[in-house]
Structures are given as structure tokens and as C-alpha cells.
Design a protein around this motif. Structure first.
Motif, short mmCIF file in Angstrom:
data_model
loop_
_atom_site.label_atom_id
_atom_site.label_comp_id
_atom_site.label_asym_id
_atom_site.label_seq_id
_atom_site.Cartn_x
_atom_site.Cartn_y
_atom_site.Cartn_z
N VAL A 247 0.86 -1.19 0.00
CA VAL A 247 0.00 0.00 0.00
C VAL A 247 0.89 1.23 0.00
CG1 VAL A 247 -1.89 1.20 1.16
CG2 VAL A 247 -1.76 -1.29 1.24
N ARG A 248 1.39 1.56 -1.16
CA ARG A 248 2.20 2.77 -1.34
C ARG A 248 2.08 3.19 -2.79
NH1 ARG A 248 8.59 1.76 -1.93
NH2 ARG A 248 8.51 0.34 -3.70
N ALA A 249 2.36 4.44 -3.06
CA ALA A 249 2.09 5.03 -4.38
C ALA A 249 2.87 4.34 -5.49
CB ALA A 249 2.41 6.52 -4.36
N ALA A 250 4.15 4.03 -5.26
CA ALA A 250 4.97 3.43 -6.31
C ALA A 250 4.43 2.06 -6.72
CB ALA A 250 6.42 3.31 -5.85
N ASP A 251 4.01 1.26 -5.75
CA ASP A 251 3.45 -0.06 -6.07
C ASP A 251 2.12 0.07 -6.80
OD1 ASP A 251 5.52 -0.57 -4.14
OD2 ASP A 251 4.66 -2.56 -3.87
N PHE A 252 1.31 1.04 -6.34
CA PHE A 252 0.03 1.27 -7.01
C PHE A 252 0.24 1.66 -8.47
CE2 PHE A 252 -3.18 4.39 -8.39
CZ PHE A 252 -4.31 3.59 -8.34
N LEU B 55 6.32 11.06 -8.03
CA LEU B 55 5.76 10.33 -9.17
C LEU B 55 4.98 11.23 -10.14
CD1 LEU B 55 4.32 7.12 -7.44
CD2 LEU B 55 6.39 7.29 -8.83
N SER B 56 4.83 12.49 -9.79
CA SER B 56 3.90 13.34 -10.54
C SER B 56 4.52 14.05 -11.73
CB SER B 56 3.30 14.39 -9.59
OG SER B 56 4.33 15.18 -9.01
N SER B 57 5.80 13.85 -11.98
CA SER B 57 6.41 14.58 -13.09
C SER B 57 7.35 13.69 -13.89
CB SER B 57 7.20 15.79 -12.56
OG SER B 57 8.23 15.37 -11.69
N GLY B 58 7.60 14.11 -15.11
CA GLY B 58 8.57 13.43 -15.96
C GLY B 58 8.23 11.97 -16.21
N GLU B 59 9.27 11.12 -16.17
CA GLU B 59 9.10 9.69 -16.42
C GLU B 59 9.17 8.90 -15.13
OE1 GLU B 59 12.14 8.69 -19.18
OE2 GLU B 59 11.22 9.78 -20.85
N ALA B 60 8.76 9.51 -14.02
CA ALA B 60 8.90 8.86 -12.72
C ALA B 60 8.06 7.60 -12.62
CB ALA B 60 8.52 9.84 -11.61
N VAL B 61 6.81 7.64 -13.09
CA VAL B 61 5.95 6.46 -13.03
C VAL B 61 6.52 5.36 -13.91
CG1 VAL B 61 3.67 5.53 -13.62
CG2 VAL B 61 3.86 7.73 -12.44
N GLU B 62 6.94 5.73 -15.10
CA GLU B 62 7.53 4.76 -16.03
C GLU B 62 8.77 4.10 -15.41
OE1 GLU B 62 9.56 4.73 -20.50
OE2 GLU B 62 8.41 6.46 -19.79
N SER B 63 9.62 4.91 -14.81
CA SER B 63 10.84 4.39 -14.21
C SER B 63 10.54 3.48 -13.03
CB SER B 63 11.73 5.55 -13.75
OG SER B 63 12.89 5.09 -13.10
N ALA B 64 9.60 3.89 -12.17
CA ALA B 64 9.24 3.08 -11.00
C ALA B 64 8.65 1.75 -11.43
CB ALA B 64 8.26 3.84 -10.12
N ALA B 65 7.77 1.79 -12.45
CA ALA B 65 7.15 0.56 -12.93
C ALA B 65 8.18 -0.36 -13.56
CB ALA B 65 6.05 0.89 -13.94
N ARG B 66 9.08 0.20 -14.35
CA ARG B 66 10.10 -0.61 -15.01
C ARG B 66 11.00 -1.30 -13.99
NH1 ARG B 66 12.13 3.14 -17.84
NH2 ARG B 66 13.80 3.70 -16.39
N ASP B 67 11.44 -0.56 -12.97
CA ASP B 67 12.35 -1.13 -11.98
C ASP B 67 11.66 -2.19 -11.13
OD1 ASP B 67 14.24 0.58 -12.94
OD2 ASP B 67 14.13 2.00 -11.26
N LEU B 68 10.47 -1.88 -10.65
CA LEU B 68 9.78 -2.79 -9.74
C LEU B 68 9.28 -4.04 -10.47
CD1 LEU B 68 8.77 -3.42 -6.96
CD2 LEU B 68 6.79 -1.95 -7.36
#
Length: 381
Positions: A277-282, A325-338
Motif C-alpha cells: 500500500v504505497r504510491a509506487a506499487d500502485f 511520481l507526478s512529473s517526468g518519467e517517474a511512473v515509467e521508471s518506477a514501474a520498469r524497476d519494480l
């Protein structure tokens, strides 16, 4: 299940999670390791090809390579190479200190040690804030493997204080020489120097060990990833393999057409529970769902596909995005790594191209109960 069986399982899974255990860091589990060390050592050696060393005060599990490889995946976001180098230098320096040392004492010693001509490393410069920050991470790494034990306060604020020069000596630590010297044991050193190619176990034993390591260490075992010998062994010894897994861990082996997975009973038993239950996992979960629905498990996806999925997640769930997570490619990067660490998004060897593994279908159609409060999904393990 009787008491002895439950205790052995608890000790076994604890050693998988924390390869260094002692009476100070794990007071509840340590007595179980001591009592059952004979059976535990047998399980690790014969079924997994690992070496378990238990002394009067500590236990250390060495994951020895077979055919030059160690199956256990790297930690998610492991220490950088520079942190590892500084930790090795700090360990060498600690061997010559008094029984109680400090961050500043170790820093001074490493500074001198790193300038020796035969070291052949970039000299450690504690006058630079970046280097001091890396050094406190290196000291913390030695704490995590039991070589140093804090004698008092040892938290992020204290470490940051020394890095910013607000604290003159930093933390105080007991040098635990027994564990310090067991950072590498003779069998591990020999395996490292030979690349794990020193004969190794016989053919059938190698197949057994390879299969069992993959089941115990990896999030999922796809049949396509097994060697021919491992596949043959599983075909003839499936019941034995399932019995061993249940006996050692108490967990359930889930069998599907594509492969198998040993499902931990509690998320605390895995090094990378998902989704938390955290933003990056979501964000990673919702991006994965988009990829699976659009392309299907087993399909190839590109950087553009991942970027498109990440953009949709960020735009659709604006309130769920934290600042990082709200800017740039942060969501993409977090998803790719995790997702990569979970082997749900597997590199193909070609730049910016991945394959969605079969296990990705397990996370399809997640049901969002309340953003940033609770997530639930069909088939979550």
C-alpha cells in the motif's frame, strides 16, 4: 504439524530472509536456529547446495554458486559499487580497531587505507559530502551483516548528522570479529576465485539443486527457464520436490501450465512483497494492468508502450501520485524497476524491449477499493 516442524520452518525461512542471524539481532529466531542447526544444515546443503555455518553466537548462510551462477536475485535497488567498496575497506579497517569504534574512526582509517598504492582504488575523500553520505551507507551495510553492532542510537537522523558534520564521531559500534571474519569463508572464497566452476555437484545433484534454488529463491519458475536436466528431474521427482518445499517452508506450491511458484504464507516472508500500500506499487500495478490488457501476458512491449501506460496511470489517478511520481518519467521508471525485479517485465536483450511474463496475468484487473488506502486484486498472493 508438530512444534519441531513449525520451529524448523520458521528458522529456515528466517535464514533465507536474513542470511546473518545472531542472538542480538534476532533474539526470537536465534534459539530455533541453534536447536535445529543439524537439520537446517542438511536441508541447505543437500537440497540447495548452500553452506550454513552456526557458531556459539551467530549463524551465516552462504549462497555458493553452481556453474558460476547464484540463483538468488539481486536485492531490489542494491547498494552501489562505491558503497560496496567502502564497506569492504571499512571491514578491513575495523579488524585493526579497538573492540568499540565509531563512524569517524573508521572513516579516518579508510581514508588512509584507500591511498595505499597497492589498493588501486579512487581515494576516499571524507571532505566531500557525497563521499560521507556513501560512507554511512557502507557502515550501515556492515551493521546489516552483523560485523558491527550499534552500542547506542543508530538511525537515519544520526547518520545524516555525521554526513552533514553536525555529529563529530557518528555512531558507536562494537566490532564483532567473528562475523567480520566470516564475511567470506574458505568455501565462498574458493567459489568466488574459481567462478563457481570447481567441479560442482554431480549431474543429478546439480539438476536437483538448480531446480530447488529456483523454486525457493525466485518469484516464479517458468518451465521454459529450466534446463533440460532440471525439467527431467522435475518430471520424475515432482512429488518429492513439492514435499520438500512444504517441509522446509510450510508454504504452498502453486502449479500452472506455464510454471510453478512457491507462495509465501505472509508478505513478511518475501524480500519484495507486491503490491504494497504505497504510491509506487500502485502506479506499477496499474501500469502492468494496462500492458496486460492491451498486449496480453507473454507479449513483447516497448519503451513507448510502457511510457503510454505510465502516462495513462498518471493522468487517471492524479490524486494518487506523490510528488516523486507526478512529473517526468517517474511512473515509467518506477514501474520498469519494480516489475523487472519481480520478473513480470523481463528484458529481451534488445534495447527498450521487454516481455510480459506469464505471471503478469496474475495481476490483471485489479480492483481499487480506495486510492492510497487499500488495494485488492484477484489472485493476490
Amino acid at each position: 504439524m508438530n512444534r519441531n516442524e513449525a520451529e524448523r520452518q520458521r528458522a529456515f525461512t528466517a535464514l533465507l530472509r536474513s542470511p546473518v542471524l545472531d542472538r542480538h539481532t534476532h533474539p526470537e529466531v536465534w534459539p530455533l536456529v541453534r536447536v535445529h542447526r543439524g537439520k537446517l544444515g542438511e536441508w541447505f546443503a543437500q537440497r540447495l547446495g548452500y553452506r550454513l555455518v552456526v557458531t556459539d553466537s551467530a549463524a551465516r548462510l552462504f549462497r555458493l554458486p553452481v556453474d558460476g551462477a547464484v540463483v538468488a536475485p539481486r536485492r531490489f535497488r542494491p547498494p552501489t559499487r562505491r558503497v560496496l567498496v567502502l564497506a569492504i575497506l571499512a571491514a578491513a579497517a575495523a579488524e585493526d580497531t579497538e573492540d568499540i569504534t565509531t563512524t569517524q574512526d573508521l572513516s579516518d582509517r579508510v581514508r588512509v587505507l584507500s591511498t595505499h598504492e597497492d589498493v588501486e582504488l579512487a581515494p576516499y575523500d571524507p571532505d566531500r559530502f557525497a563521499e560521507r553520505t556513501l560512507f554511512v551507507k557502507a557502515v550501515h551495510l556492515l551493521v546489516s551483516v552483523g560485523a558491527l553492532r550499534p552500542t547506542g542510537r543508530d538511525d537515519e537522523e544520526q547518520r545524516e548528522g555525521w554526513a552533514h558534520r553536525r555529529d563529530a564521531i557518528g555512531g558507536a559500534y562494537e566490532v564483532r570479529r567473528e562475523l567480520l571474519l566470516r564475511l567470506v569463508d574458505p568455501a565462498s572464497l574458493r567459489a568466488a576465485l574459481t567462478g563457481g566452476h570447481d567441479g560442482g555437484p554431480p549431474h543429478e545433484a546439480a539438476a536437483r539443486i538448480g531446480l530447488m534454488r529456483k523454486l525457493v529463491e525466485l518469484p516464479v519458475v517458468l518451465y521454459e527457464d529450466l534446463t533440460d536436466a532440471e525439467r527431467i528431474y522435475l518430471t520424475g521427482q515432482r512429488h518429492r520436490v513439492l514435499t520438500w518445499c512444504a517441509e522446509m517452508t510450510g508454504w504452498v506450491v502453486e502449479q500452472r501450465a506455464e510454471g510453478m511458484a512457491l507462495i509465501a504464507a505472509d508478505e513478511a516472508d518475501t524480500d519484495l512483497p507486491f503490491p504494497r500500500v504505497r504510491a509506487a506499487d500502485f502506479a506499477a500495478l496499474m501500469a502492468l494492468d494496462k500492458l496486460v490488457r492491451t498486449h496480453g501476458a507473454g507479449s513483447l512491449v516497448t519503451a513507448d508502450d510502457l511510457g503510454s501506460a505510465a502516462l495513462e496511470v498518471r493522468e487517471r489517478y492524479v490524486k494518487a501520485m506523490t510528488n516523486d511520481l507526478s512529473s517526468g518519467e517517474a511512473v515509467e521508471s518506477a514501474a520498469r524497476d519494480l516489475l523487472g525485479a519481480l520478473d513480470l517485465l523481463r528484458p529481451t536483450g534488445e534495447p527498450d524491449r521487454w516481455r510480459l511474463t506469464a505471471a503478469a496475468a496474475r495481476y490483471r484487473d485489479p480492483r481499487v477499493v480506495a486510492v492510497n488506502a487499500k488495494l485488492n486484486e484477484e489472485g493476490e498472493g
